[in-house]
Motif scaffolding. Structure first.
Motif, PDB file in Angstrom:
ATOM      1  N   MET A   1       3.304 -12.808   9.332  1.00  0.00           N
ATOM      2  CA  MET A   1       2.377 -11.948   8.625  1.00  0.00           C
ATOM      3  C   MET A   1       3.162 -11.157   7.585  1.00  0.00           C
ATOM      4  N   PRO A   2       2.750 -11.209   6.339  1.00  0.00           N
ATOM      5  CA  PRO A   2       3.491 -10.479   5.299  1.00  0.00           C
ATOM      6  C   PRO A   2       3.269  -8.975   5.413  1.00  0.00           C
ATOM      7  N   TYR A   3       4.351  -8.234   5.484  1.00  0.00           N
ATOM      8  CA  TYR A   3       4.244  -6.785   5.558  1.00  0.00           C
ATOM      9  C   TYR A   3       5.332  -6.164   4.703  1.00  0.00           C
ATOM     10  N   SER A   4       5.216  -4.871   4.483  1.00  0.00           N
ATOM     11  CA  SER A   4       6.156  -4.158   3.637  1.00  0.00           C
ATOM     12  C   SER A   4       6.976  -3.174   4.461  1.00  0.00           C
ATOM     13  N   SER A  93      -2.428  -5.621  -1.160  1.00  0.00           N
ATOM     14  CA  SER A  93      -2.643  -6.666  -0.155  1.00  0.00           C
ATOM     15  C   SER A  93      -1.721  -6.520   1.054  1.00  0.00           C
ATOM     16  N   LYS A  94      -0.724  -5.669   0.958  1.00  0.00           N
ATOM     17  CA  LYS A  94       0.206  -5.488   2.074  1.00  0.00           C
ATOM     18  C   LYS A  94      -0.154  -4.304   2.980  1.00  0.00           C
ATOM     19  N   ILE A  95      -1.084  -3.458   2.557  1.00  0.00           N
ATOM     20  CA  ILE A  95      -1.378  -2.245   3.328  1.00  0.00           C
ATOM     21  C   ILE A  95      -1.880  -2.559   4.735  1.00  0.00           C
ATOM     22  N   ILE A  96      -2.959  -3.297   4.850  1.00  0.00           N
ATOM     23  CA  ILE A  96      -3.542  -3.552   6.175  1.00  0.00           C
ATOM     24  C   ILE A  96      -2.633  -4.426   7.035  1.00  0.00           C
ATOM     25  N   GLU A 168      -8.827  -0.166  -5.050  1.00  0.00           N
ATOM     26  CA  GLU A 168     -10.255   0.026  -4.819  1.00  0.00           C
ATOM     27  C   GLU A 168     -10.771  -0.750  -3.609  1.00  0.00           C
ATOM     28  N   SER A 169     -10.362  -2.003  -3.462  1.00  0.00           N
ATOM     29  CA  SER A 169     -10.879  -2.823  -2.368  1.00  0.00           C
ATOM     30  C   SER A 169     -10.396  -2.323  -1.012  1.00  0.00           C
ATOM     31  N   VAL A 170      -9.163  -1.858  -0.942  1.00  0.00           N
ATOM     32  CA  VAL A 170      -8.633  -1.331   0.325  1.00  0.00           C
ATOM     33  C   VAL A 170      -9.286   0.015   0.630  1.00  0.00           C
TER      34      VAL A 170
END
Length: 175
Positions: A1-4, A93-96, A168-170
């Motif tokens: 899973m890609p994460y930061s 895209s990495k927040i969730i 905005e989407s997050v």
């Protein structure tokens, strides 16, 4: 899973520096208000605690202090510190997925449920944020709560959303 990993509250943010909390003895009222909100003794009865203010007023410093306090109390489940200066920390895209990754480190039950979800369809991490929120956070956390083994508040801190691109989407999914 890609994460930061750079979005975690305790990492080196460059040149050997880490994020700093409030100077001891300062901002005691706001820190106390947040602690009371977490422990349920505050008149503020919401699922989220929003800290707003002008740029440079210390919101990130307060967020770091809250991370330290909640970490000491073993209540800090996840963090995401957005930053314009760090590419992976401005990628919405990495927040969730980053939060889901950290919550899995925080709760073994959550981790097991998340693994089951991702084994069924590893591409779920590529879904839109509203779906990611439901699939990667809400559904596994519902399983944690249903076990009855989780009787305390878990805190997730997201800082500087305004520094994230296409937020905005997050933000819509979170609200």
């Amino acid at each position: 899973m890609p994460y930061s990993q750079k979005a975690f509250h305790y990492v080196d943010i460059g040149n050997g520096h880490t994020r700093e909390g409030c100077t001891p003895g300062t901002r005691q009222k706001i820190l106390k208000d947040i602690e009371e909100w977490v422990d349920g003794t505050s008149p503020v009865d919401t699922l989220g605690y929003w800290l707003c203010g002008m740029a440079g007023t210390g919101k990130s410093t307060i967020a770091q202090s809250v991370c330290n306090i909640m970490g000491d109390k073993h209540l800090l489940a996840a963090t995401f510190f957005c930053s314009r200066q760090i590419p992976e920390c401005r990628d919405h895209s990495k927040i969730i997925p980053t939060i889901a990754y950290q919550v899995a480190q925080f709760s073994l039950i959550f981790a097991k449920e998340l693994v089951i979800i991702l084994q069924a369809d590893p591409n779920k991490v590529s879904r839109p944020p509203s779906e990611q929120l439901d699939i990667l956070l809400v559904k596994p956390w519902t399983k944690v709560v249903s076990t009855g083994m989780h009787s305390y508040t878990s805190v997730v801190i997201i800082d500087a959303l305004d520094e994230c691109e296409n937020i905005e989407s997050v933000l819509s999914a979170l609200i």
